[in-house]
Design a protein around this motif. Sequence first.
Motif, mmCIF file in Angstrom:
data_model
loop_
_atom_site.group_PDB
_atom_site.id
_atom_site.type_symbol
_atom_site.label_atom_id
_atom_site.label_comp_id
_atom_site.label_asym_id
_atom_site.label_seq_id
_atom_site.Cartn_x
_atom_site.Cartn_y
_atom_site.Cartn_z
ATOM 1 N N GLY A 92 -5.733 -6.670 -8.454
ATOM 2 C CA GLY A 92 -5.015 -7.047 -9.674
ATOM 3 C C GLY A 92 -3.524 -7.117 -9.442
ATOM 4 N N VAL A 93 -2.964 -6.087 -8.773
ATOM 5 C CA VAL A 93 -1.524 -6.066 -8.514
ATOM 6 C C VAL A 93 -1.135 -7.210 -7.586
ATOM 7 N N MET A 113 2.043 -0.087 -10.963
ATOM 8 C CA MET A 113 2.226 -1.537 -11.128
ATOM 9 C C MET A 113 1.084 -2.107 -11.950
ATOM 10 N N HIS A 114 -0.121 -1.587 -11.689
ATOM 11 C CA HIS A 114 -1.274 -2.080 -12.434
ATOM 12 C C HIS A 114 -1.109 -1.782 -13.915
ATOM 13 N N GLY A 155 2.679 -3.356 -15.102
ATOM 14 C CA GLY A 155 2.866 -4.793 -14.945
ATOM 15 C C GLY A 155 1.656 -5.614 -15.337
ATOM 16 N N VAL A 156 0.540 -5.400 -14.614
ATOM 17 C CA VAL A 156 -0.629 -6.272 -14.805
ATOM 18 C C VAL A 156 -1.135 -6.194 -16.238
ATOM 19 N N LEU A 191 -8.027 -2.532 -8.328
ATOM 20 C CA LEU A 191 -6.672 -2.320 -8.841
ATOM 21 C C LEU A 191 -5.653 -3.003 -7.942
ATOM 22 N N GLU A 192 -5.847 -2.841 -6.618
ATOM 23 C CA GLU A 192 -4.910 -3.467 -5.686
ATOM 24 C C GLU A 192 -4.995 -4.984 -5.774
ATOM 25 N N ASN A 225 -10.291 1.389 -6.798
ATOM 26 C CA ASN A 225 -8.955 1.298 -6.242
ATOM 27 C C ASN A 225 -8.703 -0.094 -5.656
ATOM 28 N N SER A 227 8.206 -5.022 -11.924
ATOM 29 C CA SER A 227 7.282 -5.858 -12.695
ATOM 30 C C SER A 227 7.972 -6.629 -13.811
ATOM 31 N N PHE A 275 -0.972 -10.350 -9.481
ATOM 32 C CA PHE A 275 0.208 -10.288 -10.345
ATOM 33 C C PHE A 275 1.470 -10.684 -9.571
ATOM 34 N N MET A 276 1.644 -10.098 -8.368
ATOM 35 C CA MET A 276 2.819 -10.432 -7.553
ATOM 36 C C MET A 276 2.802 -11.904 -7.167
ATOM 37 N N TRP A 278 2.631 3.856 -6.471
ATOM 38 C CA TRP A 278 3.367 2.723 -7.047
ATOM 39 C C TRP A 278 2.412 1.600 -7.446
ATOM 40 N N VAL A 279 1.420 1.320 -6.574
ATOM 41 C CA VAL A 279 0.453 0.259 -6.892
ATOM 42 C C VAL A 279 -0.281 0.593 -8.184
ATOM 43 N N ARG A 280 -0.671 1.883 -8.310
ATOM 44 C CA ARG A 280 -1.385 2.301 -9.526
ATOM 45 C C ARG A 280 -0.523 2.061 -10.773
#
Lengths: 153, 260
Positions: A10-11, B46-47, B50-51, A7-8, A4, B152, A14-15, B42-44
């Motif tokens: 990575g996001v 976004m990954h 988006g990513v 994953l955070e 997890n 994203s 990305f932002m 939402w984060v999940r």
Amino acid sequence: MKRNNLLELGVGIFMLAGILGLVFLGLRVSGLGVGVPNDTFTLTANFANIGGLRPQSKVTMSGVRVGKVTNIQLDPKWFDAKVTMELDSEYEGKLSNDTTAAILTSGLLGEQYIGLTVGGAPEMLHDGDVIHDTQQALVLEELIQQFVSNMAN
Amino acid sequence: MMRHIHALGRATLDIVSSIGRAGLFLIQSIVCLPSREGFHLWVRQMHFVGVMSGAIVLVSGLFIGMVLALQGFTILVGFGADEALGQMVALSLVRELAPVVAALLFAGRAGSALTAEIGLMKATEQLTSMEMIGVDPLRRIVAPRLWAGFVSLPILTVMFAVVGIWGGYLVGVDWLGVYEGSYWSNMQDSVDFVDDVLNGMIKSLVFGLVVTWIAVFQGYDLIPTSEGISRATTRTVVYASLAVLGLDFVLTALMFGDLG
């Protein structure tokens, strides 16, 4: 849990990439200045015809960029174009009173810009002054018309 | 004769009611209070949305920027105006190509996956089970996906434009020998942050909403069979692409139409 976190991360990256990209588009691509607004001074000049000059066009001196055009409007008194330009403040008080401004074109089809040439008068230009000696843009149609009428004679 | 009129009426009612359901669906799922739980969901998403779409967007952006510079150079050099290459690459990327191509790639890469995922949830009755235990599937499943798409796509668009401009620089300056200073200064003279960059961002926000909306609605509304899922996935890509291209024209006319 570790997954997890990854994953955070990575996001987050990305932002961050998105924000950095927007900053790049702002600063490098559209040339937004971060500088304070008071490091320029303003001059105006009236031209009989501005051709394709528009706001954001560059102002040069001997080909070196010294400022940009900020505003163009029709002068209702003389019905000519009143061009406002911002020049870097380091030139304030160093350009003589009889400096001339001409609208030039880079290349045959390039953008139009203002070229300044200094004169020899002892008085200098300051913020808000007006350049009186101007040369209008060359309009291709007028040139051709002139050429044709000269040929006819 | 009567049969045909019946069929026409039924088709019209079907279209109107599906538009109505899609609108209700959007409002019900997008209006929800932010919560910790929702943020993690939402984060999940976004990954995933988006990513994971980053790679395809970066590679396409690079190639589109490079081919723009190559094509633009061969045309501009005929007029002796190859100095204007940076301006051409940046304006066409920021205004048009980045929002539109990123949205089309996004519809194909993320939209179809969203439809298939939600559709399979529906076919295996996971959505119904959620309702049975008192969890609203619109908030639990649909809302995080909608918000993830909405956020994203603009980021992907920015990345597309930046990489494209860099690709144009590689081809134009490093390979074809346009003078580096004029590449950047022509670009800075002609690109306006508000008129060009922000309008492109507004476009991509609209596209992000529309593409994810179509994708999740098609998934939520499909006939829960294997054939239904495959039909809905196809419909997502087709409808989303058409919506992006059509809306792009409307938005461009609104934003740049009066520049004359």
